[in-house]
Scaffold this motif. Sequence first.
Motif, PDB file in Angstrom:
ATOM      1  N   LYS A  74       0.813  -1.213   0.000  1.00 12.11           N
ATOM      2  CA  LYS A  74       0.000   0.000   0.000  1.00 12.11           C
ATOM      3  C   LYS A  74       0.853   1.272   0.000  1.00 12.11           C
ATOM      4  CE  LYS A  74      -3.957  -1.912   2.558  1.00 12.11           C
ATOM      5  NZ  LYS A  74      -4.699  -1.848   3.845  1.00 12.11           N
ATOM      6  N   ALA A  75       0.255   2.319  -0.571  1.00 10.57           N
ATOM      7  CA  ALA A  75       0.793   3.673  -0.459  1.00 10.57           C
ATOM      8  C   ALA A  75      -0.158   4.473   0.433  1.00 10.57           C
ATOM      9  CB  ALA A  75       0.921   4.326  -1.828  1.00 10.57           C
ATOM     10  N   TYR A  76       0.412   5.365   1.249  1.00  9.84           N
ATOM     11  CA  TYR A  76      -0.359   6.104   2.249  1.00  9.84           C
ATOM     12  C   TYR A  76      -0.142   7.601   2.081  1.00  9.84           C
ATOM     13  CZ  TYR A  76      -0.099   1.486   4.450  1.00  9.84           C
ATOM     14  OH  TYR A  76      -0.150   0.140   4.696  1.00  9.84           O
ATOM     15  N   GLY A 103      -6.834  10.031   5.134  1.00 11.46           N
ATOM     16  CA  GLY A 103      -7.571   9.475   6.267  1.00 11.46           C
ATOM     17  C   GLY A 103      -7.079   8.108   6.672  1.00 11.46           C
ATOM     18  N   GLU A 104      -6.948   7.910   7.979  1.00  7.48           N
ATOM     19  CA  GLU A 104      -6.485   6.629   8.501  1.00  7.48           C
ATOM     20  C   GLU A 104      -7.464   5.516   8.119  1.00  7.48           C
ATOM     21  OE1 GLU A 104      -5.827   5.014  12.929  1.00  7.48           O
ATOM     22  OE2 GLU A 104      -4.456   6.641  12.364  1.00  7.48           O
ATOM     23  N   GLY A 105      -6.917   4.411   7.669  1.00  9.70           N
ATOM     24  CA  GLY A 105      -7.728   3.307   7.184  1.00  9.70           C
ATOM     25  C   GLY A 105      -7.846   3.287   5.674  1.00  9.70           C
ATOM     26  N   ASN A 106      -7.557   4.435   5.033  1.00  7.44           N
ATOM     27  CA  ASN A 106      -7.602   4.520   3.582  1.00  7.44           C
ATOM     28  C   ASN A 106      -6.184   4.446   3.014  1.00  7.44           C
ATOM     29  OD1 ASN A 106     -10.409   4.895   3.629  1.00  7.44           O
ATOM     30  ND2 ASN A 106     -10.179   7.100   3.860  1.00  7.44           N
ATOM     31  N   SER A 107      -6.057   3.943   1.799  1.00  3.43           N
ATOM     32  CA  SER A 107      -4.743   3.804   1.181  1.00  3.43           C
ATOM     33  C   SER A 107      -4.910   3.564  -0.314  1.00  3.43           C
ATOM     34  CB  SER A 107      -3.979   2.629   1.814  1.00  3.43           C
ATOM     35  OG  SER A 107      -4.700   1.427   1.612  1.00  3.43           O
ATOM     36  N   LEU A 108      -3.798   3.510  -1.016  1.00  2.11           N
ATOM     37  CA  LEU A 108      -3.792   3.093  -2.411  1.00  2.11           C
ATOM     38  C   LEU A 108      -3.166   1.706  -2.449  1.00  2.11           C
ATOM     39  CD1 LEU A 108      -4.408   3.988  -5.354  1.00  2.11           C
ATOM     40  CD2 LEU A 108      -1.997   4.621  -5.536  1.00  2.11           C
ATOM     41  N   TYR A 109      -3.980   0.701  -2.749  1.00  8.18           N
ATOM     42  CA  TYR A 109      -3.500  -0.670  -2.787  1.00  8.18           C
ATOM     43  C   TYR A 109      -2.771  -0.910  -4.105  1.00  8.18           C
ATOM     44  CZ  TYR A 109      -3.390  -5.746  -2.478  1.00  8.18           C
ATOM     45  OH  TYR A 109      -2.970  -7.049  -2.434  1.00  8.18           O
ATOM     46  N   LEU A 110      -1.568  -1.459  -4.026  1.00  8.87           N
ATOM     47  CA  LEU A 110      -0.723  -1.691  -5.198  1.00  8.87           C
ATOM     48  C   LEU A 110      -0.634  -3.187  -5.461  1.00  8.87           C
ATOM     49  CD1 LEU A 110       2.133   0.798  -4.220  1.00  8.87           C
ATOM     50  CD2 LEU A 110       0.173   1.239  -5.723  1.00  8.87           C
ATOM     51  N   ARG A 111      -0.857  -3.581  -6.710  1.00 12.71           N
ATOM     52  CA  ARG A 111      -0.859  -4.985  -7.073  1.00 12.71           C
ATOM     53  C   ARG A 111       0.153  -5.227  -8.214  1.00 12.71           C
ATOM     54  NH1 ARG A 111      -4.160  -9.398  -6.707  1.00 12.71           N
ATOM     55  NH2 ARG A 111      -4.011  -8.856  -4.502  1.00 12.71           N
ATOM     56  N   PRO A 112       1.412  -5.529  -7.871  1.00  8.39           N
ATOM     57  CA  PRO A 112       2.357  -5.980  -8.892  1.00  8.39           C
ATOM     58  C   PRO A 112       2.123  -7.462  -9.178  1.00  8.39           C
ATOM     59  CG  PRO A 112       3.455  -5.074  -6.917  1.00  8.39           C
ATOM     60  CD  PRO A 112       2.043  -5.366  -6.565  1.00  8.39           C
ATOM     61  N   SER A 122       2.506  14.345   2.089  1.00  4.66           N
ATOM     62  CA  SER A 122       3.458  13.484   1.397  1.00  4.66           C
ATOM     63  C   SER A 122       2.880  12.074   1.256  1.00  4.66           C
ATOM     64  CB  SER A 122       4.786  13.438   2.145  1.00  4.66           C
ATOM     65  OG  SER A 122       4.639  12.832   3.412  1.00  4.66           O
ATOM     66  N   ILE A 123       3.420  11.314   0.309  1.00  2.99           N
ATOM     67  CA  ILE A 123       2.937   9.969   0.038  1.00  2.99           C
ATOM     68  C   ILE A 123       4.077   8.983   0.240  1.00  2.99           C
ATOM     69  CG2 ILE A 123       1.948   8.439  -1.704  1.00  2.99           C
ATOM     70  CD1 ILE A 123       0.645  10.933  -2.933  1.00  2.99           C
ATOM     71  N   THR A 124       3.784   7.899   0.939  1.00  3.76           N
ATOM     72  CA  THR A 124       4.800   6.913   1.286  1.00  3.76           C
ATOM     73  C   THR A 124       4.314   5.498   0.973  1.00  3.76           C
ATOM     74  OG1 THR A 124       3.986   6.662   3.559  1.00  3.76           O
ATOM     75  CG2 THR A 124       5.640   8.390   3.166  1.00  3.76           C
ATOM     76  N   MET A 125       5.253   4.560   0.936  1.00  2.00           N
ATOM     77  CA  MET A 125       4.934   3.139   0.883  1.00  2.00           C
ATOM     78  C   MET A 125       5.524   2.478   2.122  1.00  2.00           C
ATOM     79  SD  MET A 125       5.534   1.975  -3.105  1.00  2.00           S
ATOM     80  CE  MET A 125       7.230   2.567  -3.208  1.00  2.00           C
ATOM     81  N   PHE A 126       5.009   1.294   2.444  1.00  2.00           N
ATOM     82  CA  PHE A 126       5.487   0.557   3.611  1.00  2.00           C
ATOM     83  C   PHE A 126       6.269  -0.663   3.167  1.00  2.00           C
ATOM     84  CE2 PHE A 126       4.849  -2.535   7.118  1.00  2.00           C
ATOM     85  CZ  PHE A 126       5.424  -1.802   8.148  1.00  2.00           C
ATOM     86  N   ARG A 127       7.561  -0.666   3.405  1.00  2.00           N
ATOM     87  CA  ARG A 127       8.471  -1.779   3.189  1.00  2.00           C
ATOM     88  C   ARG A 127       8.432  -2.359   1.768  1.00  2.00           C
ATOM     89  NH1 ARG A 127       8.913  -6.111   7.852  1.00  2.00           N
ATOM     90  NH2 ARG A 127      10.913  -6.287   6.786  1.00  2.00           N
ATOM     91  N   PRO A 128       8.511  -1.528   0.731  1.00  2.00           N
ATOM     92  CA  PRO A 128       8.479  -2.083  -0.627  1.00  2.00           C
ATOM     93  C   PRO A 128       9.676  -2.985  -0.923  1.00  2.00           C
ATOM     94  CG  PRO A 128       9.157   0.215  -0.681  1.00  2.00           C
ATOM     95  CD  PRO A 128       8.681  -0.055   0.722  1.00  2.00           C
ATOM     96  N   ALA A 153      -3.854  -6.252   3.374  1.00  2.93           N
ATOM     97  CA  ALA A 153      -5.204  -5.736   3.157  1.00  2.93           C
ATOM     98  C   ALA A 153      -5.913  -5.433   4.469  1.00  2.93           C
ATOM     99  CB  ALA A 153      -6.018  -6.728   2.331  1.00  2.93           C
ATOM    100  N   ALA A 154      -5.879  -6.386   5.398  1.00  4.63           N
ATOM    101  CA  ALA A 154      -6.647  -6.260   6.641  1.00  4.63           C
ATOM    102  C   ALA A 154      -5.856  -5.612   7.775  1.00  4.63           C
ATOM    103  CB  ALA A 154      -7.137  -7.634   7.085  1.00  4.63           C
ATOM    104  N   VAL A 155      -4.552  -5.424   7.615  1.00  3.64           N
ATOM    105  CA  VAL A 155      -3.635  -4.901   8.632  1.00  3.64           C
ATOM    106  C   VAL A 155      -3.654  -5.849   9.834  1.00  3.64           C
ATOM    107  CG1 VAL A 155      -2.801  -2.877   9.871  1.00  3.64           C
ATOM    108  CG2 VAL A 155      -4.176  -2.570   7.805  1.00  3.64           C
ATOM    109  N   ILE A 156      -4.385  -5.493  10.896  1.00  2.91           N
ATOM    110  CA  ILE A 156      -4.542  -6.382  12.053  1.00  2.91           C
ATOM    111  C   ILE A 156      -6.030  -6.467  12.373  1.00  2.91           C
ATOM    112  CG2 ILE A 156      -4.111  -6.683  14.521  1.00  2.91           C
ATOM    113  CD1 ILE A 156      -1.396  -5.392  14.131  1.00  2.91           C
ATOM    114  N   THR A 157      -6.569  -7.687  12.336  1.00  2.00           N
ATOM    115  CA  THR A 157      -7.998  -7.912  12.534  1.00  2.00           C
ATOM    116  C   THR A 157      -8.205  -8.939  13.647  1.00  2.00           C
ATOM    117  OG1 THR A 157      -8.528  -7.407  10.230  1.00  2.00           O
ATOM    118  CG2 THR A 157     -10.109  -8.753  11.451  1.00  2.00           C
TER     119      THR A 157
END
Length: 371
Positions: free
Chosen positions: A77-79, A133-142, A85-91, A318-322
């Motif tokens: 995901k990108a946040y 907004g927290e909980g929203n993101s841009l999901y990336l699918r390589p 600013s826009i970031t990614m998590f551990r690409p 996708a679910a982070v922690i559920t």
Amino acid sequence: MIDFDIRPSAHPVPSAEREAILEAPGFGQVFTDHMITLRWSAGSGWHDGRLEPYGPFTLDPATSVFHYSQEFFEGLKAYRQDNGSITMFRPDANAARFNRSAIRMAMPELPEETFVRALELLVSQDRDWVPAGEGNSLYLRPFMIATQRGLGVNHPSNEYLFCVIASPAASYFSGGANGVRPVTVWLSQDYTRAAPGGTGGVKTGGNYAAAFVAQQQAVERGCDQVVWLDAAEHRWVEEMGGMNLFFVRGQANQSGGQPWIMTPPLTGTLLPGITRDSLLKLAPDLGVKAVEERITIDQWQAECAAGELTEVFACGTAAVITPVGRVKGESAEWVVADGEPGPVTMRLREELIGIQYGHRPDPFGWVHKIC
């Protein structure tokens, strides 16, 4: 260095329409204006890299991927941070796992810097699609697919297509207090997700296609997701749907006792989740011991009844922690503690999301700034 030809869309989605979509994007149903494509052939290696308008592929009916399922994918995901600013998590972790999958599927590895660069280009070009907004993101699918035309099972394809698409996303499991809804899970003892020596540790579509029948079974029994057990004995817990599972034992008390977390070890049949790996590193940094340890369904039920196992949660991109609130099987059903999200689950969730959205310090250098 592999270059990408930048070909912006002449007909992007109008701003007003895009903003309306971002108010309630759902998950995986709407896609941005562009995509990345990159081709590989035995004679030329990686070539023809492009950022181009999002659109369909044209593939011959005899294309290898349709018949032999030589394909796999990633998810991250990108946040959008509070400062814009826009970031990614551990690409980088996804890039490494992508290549491990390529090796297992007899497909060409992609230079990790090219994988990350492809993501950067797409997110930068479609940055207006990253919701706030927290909980929203841009999901990336390589993903990568075999594109050779022809039938025959004696050798892998000699042509491949790498592609990245992006989809604005809201929370995967929504509802509940603080936007966190505990899920009910079904113990699948009729079907097996993966066996030793198979492709359980790879994000390949065949794993998910074979899981649909068990997921349908779960829904018919009023459950949200399937918990997969080992292939040999059908009693060792492995993972939930496409997510890893964590179990919390103990709780803080006046005698100095502290809760700790455990997750089933990687055996080749479980997906080596990036979120799983992050929690194994983050929890000890927060003073919560984390171990890898096997657990049976009988242990799970008995330890819940005895109050020794106090929380269970699933984790994934996708679910982070559920949190898991209730467990159902053919011959048993039980509630995890009181069925509500527990303090350890919520603390880990808040800390991890805080790092991803820039609300908490990033002691591990996981956040990758794009623009």
